[in-house]
Design a protein around this motif. Structure first.
Motif, PDB file in Angstrom:
ATOM      1  N   ALA A  83       1.014  -1.211   0.035  1.00  0.00           N
ATOM      2  CA  ALA A  83       0.073   0.042  -0.144  1.00  0.00           C
ATOM      3  C   ALA A  83       0.741   1.157   0.022  1.00  0.00           C
ATOM      4  O   ALA A  83       0.592   1.978  -0.671  1.00  0.00           O
ATOM      5  N   ASP A  84       1.922   1.211   0.849  1.00  0.00           N
ATOM      6  CA  ASP A  84       2.948   2.371   0.845  1.00  0.00           C
ATOM      7  C   ASP A  84       3.465   2.609  -0.563  1.00  0.00           C
ATOM      8  O   ASP A  84       3.535   3.697  -0.882  1.00  0.00           O
ATOM      9  N   LEU A  85       3.975   1.385  -1.275  1.00  0.00           N
ATOM     10  CA  LEU A  85       4.359   1.853  -2.552  1.00  0.00           C
ATOM     11  C   LEU A  85       3.403   2.401  -3.447  1.00  0.00           C
ATOM     12  O   LEU A  85       3.887   3.047  -4.317  1.00  0.00           O
ATOM     13  N   ARG A  86       2.199   1.651  -3.396  1.00  0.00           N
ATOM     14  CA  ARG A  86       1.233   2.310  -4.350  1.00  0.00           C
ATOM     15  C   ARG A  86       0.899   3.844  -4.227  1.00  0.00           C
ATOM     16  O   ARG A  86       0.859   4.584  -5.200  1.00  0.00           O
ATOM     17  N   LEU A 113       4.043   5.619  -5.659  1.00  0.00           N
ATOM     18  CA  LEU A 113       4.044   5.741  -7.151  1.00  0.00           C
ATOM     19  C   LEU A 113       2.870   6.449  -7.774  1.00  0.00           C
ATOM     20  O   LEU A 113       2.923   7.569  -8.593  1.00  0.00           O
ATOM     21  N   THR A 114       1.825   6.793  -6.923  1.00  0.00           N
ATOM     22  CA  THR A 114       0.571   7.331  -7.312  1.00  0.00           C
ATOM     23  C   THR A 114       0.968   9.025  -7.055  1.00  0.00           C
ATOM     24  O   THR A 114       0.714   9.913  -7.953  1.00  0.00           O
ATOM     25  N   ASP A 115       1.511   9.247  -5.999  1.00  0.00           N
ATOM     26  CA  ASP A 115       2.074  10.730  -5.610  1.00  0.00           C
ATOM     27  C   ASP A 115       3.025  10.965  -6.959  1.00  0.00           C
ATOM     28  O   ASP A 115       2.933  12.214  -6.908  1.00  0.00           O
ATOM     29  N   LEU A 116       3.947  10.285  -7.384  1.00  0.00           N
ATOM     30  CA  LEU A 116       4.656  10.614  -8.559  1.00  0.00           C
ATOM     31  C   LEU A 116       3.972  10.748  -9.940  1.00  0.00           C
ATOM     32  O   LEU A 116       4.488  10.884 -10.931  1.00  0.00           O
ATOM     33  N   GLU A 119      -0.807  -5.024 -12.614  1.00  0.00           N
ATOM     34  CA  GLU A 119      -0.267  -5.238 -11.197  1.00  0.00           C
ATOM     35  C   GLU A 119       1.234  -5.309 -11.575  1.00  0.00           C
ATOM     36  O   GLU A 119       2.007  -6.083 -12.114  1.00  0.00           O
ATOM     37  N   GLY A 120       1.810  -4.579 -10.606  1.00  0.00           N
ATOM     38  CA  GLY A 120       3.270  -4.251 -10.573  1.00  0.00           C
ATOM     39  C   GLY A 120       3.961  -3.557 -11.757  1.00  0.00           C
ATOM     40  O   GLY A 120       5.235  -3.694 -11.488  1.00  0.00           O
ATOM     41  N   LEU A 121       3.369  -2.963 -12.555  1.00  0.00           N
ATOM     42  CA  LEU A 121       3.675  -2.389 -13.534  1.00  0.00           C
ATOM     43  C   LEU A 121       3.247  -0.975 -13.869  1.00  0.00           C
ATOM     44  O   LEU A 121       1.944  -0.871 -14.024  1.00  0.00           O
ATOM     45  N   TRP A 122       4.023   0.015 -13.683  1.00  0.00           N
ATOM     46  CA  TRP A 122       3.514   1.318 -13.866  1.00  0.00           C
ATOM     47  C   TRP A 122       4.227   2.512 -14.553  1.00  0.00           C
ATOM     48  O   TRP A 122       5.363   2.051 -15.139  1.00  0.00           O
ATOM     49  N   THR A 123       3.681   3.257 -15.184  1.00  0.00           N
ATOM     50  CA  THR A 123       4.247   4.330 -16.251  1.00  0.00           C
ATOM     51  C   THR A 123       3.581   5.703 -16.291  1.00  0.00           C
ATOM     52  O   THR A 123       2.420   5.799 -15.778  1.00  0.00           O
TER      53      THR A 123
END
Length: 248
Positions: free
Chosen positions: A111-114, A117-120, A127-131
């Motif tokens: 949850a902290d990682l999500r 990444l959302t703040d960025l 799941e597990g892949l962001w861009t």
């Protein structure tokens, strides 16, 4: 466009908005009371709220009786400042790609990682892949680099189509335009509520390159309106505080 059904701002939220938007790291009780009075909050209500916020760890009261944000909320202030003044760079078509490579993390860690990444302003492809497009100067926290691998590349699909799939741009723009309409009012309470809501809405602006945005994107207009109102609040608070001091 229909006006937004803006939720009333609580005394706590109003005081946090004033502190988050302040040009100095601390405000006196007199300054907070003066500013809050303009947007509909009576002095006794403000003093009770400050006591409760101090007990809850939202604010810290110093030896001189002034209040500053707790460390947790200083981080929030930094995010809001970045939302109002994003650090842009020229976009050459590349996208940031972040792949989570560490398994066995707890639900809290995930949850902290999500959240990081959302703040960025990244969006999750799966799941597990962001861009996101590589048009922002991002300050990558250790919480991301410790468990992820980062790459830069370009999508094979049409970038604008990918952006529309990853972010609900039409809904974001519609809310932003409604907030801009709500700030064009002489009602100080409604205007303050719209400003507080605008600050939260700007945190969710993906800040995409112009080529990927729908026509007449209202992001810059909402940022300008929000910054101008915050400056007005600062000037108004100074004037009211000086008046109160000279009449004391």
């Amino acid at each position: 466009m229909a006006a937004l059904d803006l939720k009333p701002v609580s005394t706590r939220s109003a005081l946090l908005t004033l502190l988050l938007g302040a040009e100095v790291p601390r405000l006196s009780t007199r300054e907070l009371v003066a500013a809050a009075s303009v947007v509909g909050f009576a002095e006794p209500t403000v003093r009770v709220a400050l006591s409760r916020m101090t007990a809850a760890g939202d604010v810290v009261r110093d030896e001189e009786g002034a209040y500053r944000l707790s460390d947790r909320l200083v981080a929030r202030q930094r995010r809001q400042e970045q939302a109002a003044h994003p650090s842009l760079r020229d976009w050459d078509g590349d996208w940031e790609l972040v792949a989570v490579t560490t398994a066995g993390r707890t639900a809290s860690d995930r949850a902290d990682l999500r959240a990081a990444l959302t703040d960025l302003r990244l969006a999750e492809v799966r799941e597990g892949l962001w861009t996101r497009p590589a048009n922002l100067d991002l300050d990558w926290p250790a919480a991301v680099d410790d468990v992820c691998e980062r790459f830069v590349g370009a999508p094979v699909s049409e970038p604008a189509d990918l952006a529309r799939r990853l972010w609900n741009l039409d809904d974001w723009a519609a809310t932003a335009r409604a907030l801009l309409d709500s700030t064009a009012t002489d009602d100080p309470v409604l205007r303050f509520t719209a400003c507080a809501t605008s600050g939260r809405h700007l945190l969710t602006d993906p800040v995409l390159p112009a080529d990927l945005l729908p026509a007449n994107w209202p992001g810059d207009a909402l940022r300008a309106s929000h910054v101008a109102y915050k400056q007005w609040i600062v000037e108004m608070r100074r004037a009211l505080t000086q008046t109160a001091q000279s009449s004391a």
